[in-house]
Motif scaffolding. Structure first.
Motif, PDB file in Angstrom:
ATOM      1  N   ARG A 163       0.832  -1.203   0.000  1.00 39.37           N
ATOM      2  CA  ARG A 163       0.000   0.000   0.000  1.00 39.37           C
ATOM      3  C   ARG A 163       0.867   1.253   0.000  1.00 39.37           C
ATOM      4  O   ARG A 163       0.634   2.192  -0.755  1.00 39.37           O
ATOM      5  CB  ARG A 163      -0.925  -0.001   1.211  1.00 39.37           C
ATOM      6  N   ASP A 164       1.912   1.271   0.837  1.00 39.93           N
ATOM      7  CA  ASP A 164       2.801   2.433   0.912  1.00 39.93           C
ATOM      8  C   ASP A 164       3.546   2.660  -0.396  1.00 39.93           C
ATOM      9  O   ASP A 164       3.705   3.800  -0.845  1.00 39.93           O
ATOM     10  CB  ASP A 164       3.791   2.265   2.065  1.00 39.93           C
ATOM     11  N   GLU A 165       4.000   1.584  -1.022  1.00 40.46           N
ATOM     12  CA  GLU A 165       4.717   1.724  -2.284  1.00 40.46           C
ATOM     13  C   GLU A 165       3.788   2.219  -3.398  1.00 40.46           C
ATOM     14  O   GLU A 165       4.180   3.062  -4.210  1.00 40.46           O
ATOM     15  CB  GLU A 165       5.355   0.396  -2.670  1.00 40.46           C
ATOM     16  N   LEU A 166       2.580   1.698  -3.440  1.00 50.52           N
ATOM     17  CA  LEU A 166       1.621   2.165  -4.444  1.00 50.52           C
ATOM     18  C   LEU A 166       1.282   3.636  -4.232  1.00 50.52           C
ATOM     19  O   LEU A 166       1.187   4.406  -5.187  1.00 50.52           O
ATOM     20  CB  LEU A 166       0.342   1.324  -4.383  1.00 50.52           C
ATOM     21  N   LEU A 167       1.134   4.014  -2.989  1.00 47.49           N
ATOM     22  CA  LEU A 167       0.852   5.414  -2.667  1.00 47.49           C
ATOM     23  C   LEU A 167       2.003   6.314  -3.105  1.00 47.49           C
ATOM     24  O   LEU A 167       1.783   7.392  -3.664  1.00 47.49           O
ATOM     25  CB  LEU A 167       0.602   5.550  -1.165  1.00 47.49           C
ATOM     26  N   THR A 168       3.227   5.873  -2.932  1.00 41.34           N
ATOM     27  CA  THR A 168       4.397   6.636  -3.354  1.00 41.34           C
ATOM     28  C   THR A 168       4.421   6.816  -4.870  1.00 41.34           C
ATOM     29  O   THR A 168       4.702   7.914  -5.368  1.00 41.34           O
ATOM     30  CB  THR A 168       5.693   5.941  -2.882  1.00 41.34           C
ATOM     31  N   VAL A 169       4.118   5.757  -5.597  1.00 45.00           N
ATOM     32  CA  VAL A 169       4.117   5.837  -7.060  1.00 45.00           C
ATOM     33  C   VAL A 169       3.009   6.768  -7.553  1.00 45.00           C
ATOM     34  O   VAL A 169       3.224   7.603  -8.434  1.00 45.00           O
ATOM     35  CB  VAL A 169       3.958   4.429  -7.686  1.00 45.00           C
ATOM     36  N   ILE A 170       1.828   6.658  -6.986  1.00 44.98           N
ATOM     37  CA  ILE A 170       0.712   7.516  -7.402  1.00 44.98           C
ATOM     38  C   ILE A 170       1.020   8.975  -7.097  1.00 44.98           C
ATOM     39  O   ILE A 170       0.708   9.874  -7.880  1.00 44.98           O
ATOM     40  CB  ILE A 170      -0.601   7.060  -6.738  1.00 44.98           C
ATOM     41  N   ARG A 171       1.680   9.226  -5.976  1.00 48.82           N
ATOM     42  CA  ARG A 171       2.018  10.605  -5.593  1.00 48.82           C
ATOM     43  C   ARG A 171       3.038  11.243  -6.521  1.00 48.82           C
ATOM     44  O   ARG A 171       3.210  12.454  -6.517  1.00 48.82           O
ATOM     45  CB  ARG A 171       2.537  10.639  -4.162  1.00 48.82           C
ATOM     46  N   LYS A 172       3.743  10.472  -7.317  1.00 53.71           N
ATOM     47  CA  LYS A 172       4.655  11.049  -8.303  1.00 53.71           C
ATOM     48  C   LYS A 172       3.882  11.841  -9.352  1.00 53.71           C
ATOM     49  O   LYS A 172       4.402  12.773  -9.948  1.00 53.71           O
ATOM     50  CB  LYS A 172       5.463   9.954  -9.002  1.00 53.71           C
ATOM     51  N   TYR A 173       2.635  11.450  -9.580  1.00 55.75           N
ATOM     52  CA  TYR A 173       1.841  12.051 -10.644  1.00 55.75           C
ATOM     53  C   TYR A 173       0.686  12.918 -10.142  1.00 55.75           C
ATOM     54  O   TYR A 173       0.304  13.870 -10.797  1.00 55.75           O
ATOM     55  CB  TYR A 173       1.292  10.942 -11.557  1.00 55.75           C
ATOM     56  N   VAL A 174       0.125  12.548  -8.981  1.00 50.74           N
ATOM     57  CA  VAL A 174      -1.046  13.242  -8.455  1.00 50.74           C
ATOM     58  C   VAL A 174      -0.897  13.365  -6.944  1.00 50.74           C
ATOM     59  O   VAL A 174      -0.473  12.416  -6.279  1.00 50.74           O
ATOM     60  CB  VAL A 174      -2.341  12.445  -8.761  1.00 50.74           C
ATOM     61  N   HIS A 175      -1.262  14.531  -6.412  1.00 50.00           N
ATOM     62  CA  HIS A 175      -1.209  14.701  -4.960  1.00 50.00           C
ATOM     63  C   HIS A 175      -2.471  14.105  -4.332  1.00 50.00           C
ATOM     64  O   HIS A 175      -3.585  14.527  -4.626  1.00 50.00           O
ATOM     65  CB  HIS A 175      -1.104  16.179  -4.581  1.00 50.00           C
ATOM     66  N   ILE A 176      -2.285  13.079  -3.482  1.00 53.99           N
ATOM     67  CA  ILE A 176      -3.401  12.495  -2.742  1.00 53.99           C
ATOM     68  C   ILE A 176      -2.967  12.288  -1.297  1.00 53.99           C
ATOM     69  O   ILE A 176      -1.784  12.148  -0.992  1.00 53.99           O
ATOM     70  CB  ILE A 176      -3.887  11.164  -3.346  1.00 53.99           C
ATOM     71  N   ASP A 177      -3.938  12.271  -0.397  1.00 53.28           N
ATOM     72  CA  ASP A 177      -3.671  12.014   1.011  1.00 53.28           C
ATOM     73  C   ASP A 177      -3.745  10.516   1.280  1.00 53.28           C
ATOM     74  O   ASP A 177      -4.255   9.737   0.460  1.00 53.28           O
ATOM     75  CB  ASP A 177      -4.707  12.734   1.890  1.00 53.28           C
ATOM     76  N   ASP A 178      -3.262  10.122   2.454  1.00 57.32           N
ATOM     77  CA  ASP A 178      -3.272   8.708   2.823  1.00 57.32           C
ATOM     78  C   ASP A 178      -4.684   8.127   2.867  1.00 57.32           C
ATOM     79  O   ASP A 178      -4.892   6.973   2.502  1.00 57.32           O
ATOM     80  CB  ASP A 178      -2.615   8.506   4.193  1.00 57.32           C
ATOM     81  N   ASP A 179      -5.628   8.918   3.323  1.00 61.80           N
ATOM     82  CA  ASP A 179      -6.989   8.403   3.471  1.00 61.80           C
ATOM     83  C   ASP A 179      -7.766   8.357   2.150  1.00 61.80           C
ATOM     84  O   ASP A 179      -8.900   7.893   2.118  1.00 61.80           O
ATOM     85  CB  ASP A 179      -7.761   9.218   4.499  1.00 61.80           C
ATOM     86  N   GLN A 180      -7.152   8.791   1.067  1.00 54.59           N
ATOM     87  CA  GLN A 180      -7.808   8.754  -0.244  1.00 54.59           C
ATOM     88  C   GLN A 180      -7.503   7.469  -1.000  1.00 54.59           C
ATOM     89  O   GLN A 180      -7.872   7.323  -2.157  1.00 54.59           O
ATOM     90  CB  GLN A 180      -7.398   9.961  -1.087  1.00 54.59           C
ATOM     91  N   MET A 181      -6.836   6.535  -0.336  1.00 52.75           N
ATOM     92  CA  MET A 181      -6.504   5.265  -0.975  1.00 52.75           C
ATOM     93  C   MET A 181      -6.889   4.127  -0.051  1.00 52.75           C
ATOM     94  O   MET A 181      -6.621   4.165   1.140  1.00 52.75           O
ATOM     95  CB  MET A 181      -5.007   5.194  -1.281  1.00 52.75           C
ATOM     96  N   ASN A 182      -7.544   3.125  -0.627  1.00 59.40           N
ATOM     97  CA  ASN A 182      -7.991   1.983   0.138  1.00 59.40           C
ATOM     98  C   ASN A 182      -7.573   0.710  -0.586  1.00 59.40           C
ATOM     99  O   ASN A 182      -7.849   0.555  -1.771  1.00 59.40           O
ATOM    100  CB  ASN A 182      -9.517   2.043   0.306  1.00 59.40           C
ATOM    101  N   VAL A 183      -6.911  -0.201   0.131  1.00 63.10           N
ATOM    102  CA  VAL A 183      -6.465  -1.462  -0.445  1.00 63.10           C
ATOM    103  C   VAL A 183      -7.180  -2.592   0.288  1.00 63.10           C
ATOM    104  O   VAL A 183      -7.146  -2.666   1.510  1.00 63.10           O
ATOM    105  CB  VAL A 183      -4.938  -1.636  -0.322  1.00 63.10           C
ATOM    106  N   ILE A 184      -7.834  -3.456  -0.486  1.00 62.47           N
ATOM    107  CA  ILE A 184      -8.568  -4.579   0.097  1.00 62.47           C
ATOM    108  C   ILE A 184      -8.112  -5.863  -0.588  1.00 62.47           C
ATOM    109  O   ILE A 184      -8.009  -5.922  -1.814  1.00 62.47           O
ATOM    110  CB  ILE A 184     -10.092  -4.407  -0.116  1.00 62.47           C
TER     111      ILE A 184
END
Length: 84
Positions: free
Chosen positions: A44-65
Motif C-alpha cells: 500500500r505504501d509503495e503504491l501510494l508513493t508511485v501515485i504521488r509522483k503524478y497526483v497529490h493524494i492524502d493517505d486516506d484517499q486510498m484503500n487497499v482490500i
C-alpha cells in the motif's frame, strides 16, 4: 500466630502463568482475525508513493482490500483522485 498462618496459607496463582495464559489467548485471537498477508501494508505504501509522483493524494484517499476466495485472491485498489 494462627491468624498469620491463615493469611499465608492461601495460594495465589502465579502472576507469570496468568500472564502467559492471557498472552496465548491474545495471540490465538489475533491469528484467527488475521486475514491479510504481511506484505500488504508495505505494498500500500509503495503504491501510494508511485501515485504521488503524478497526483497529490492524502493517505486516506486510498484503500487497499485483499479478498481471498477458495482458489484465488483479488487485490482491490480504490484511489480517490482530485478534480482538475
Amino acid at each position: 500466630m494462627s491468624i498469620l498462618n491463615f493469611f499465608r496459607s492461601r495460594k495465589k496463582p502465579a502472576t507469570a502463568s496468568i500472564a502467559k495464559e492471557r498472552l496465548q489467548i491474545i495471540v490465538a485471537h489475533e491469528r484467527g482475525q488475521r486475514e491479510q498477508p504481511d506484505y500488504l501494508p508495505a505494498l500500500r505504501d509503495e503504491l501510494l508513493t508511485v501515485i504521488r509522483k503524478y497526483v497529490h493524494i492524502d493517505d486516506d484517499q486510498m484503500n487497499v482490500i485483499l479478498d481471498t476466495q477458495e482458489n484465488y485472491s483479488v487485490l482491490e485498489l480504490n484511489v480517490t483522485l482530485p478534480d482538475r
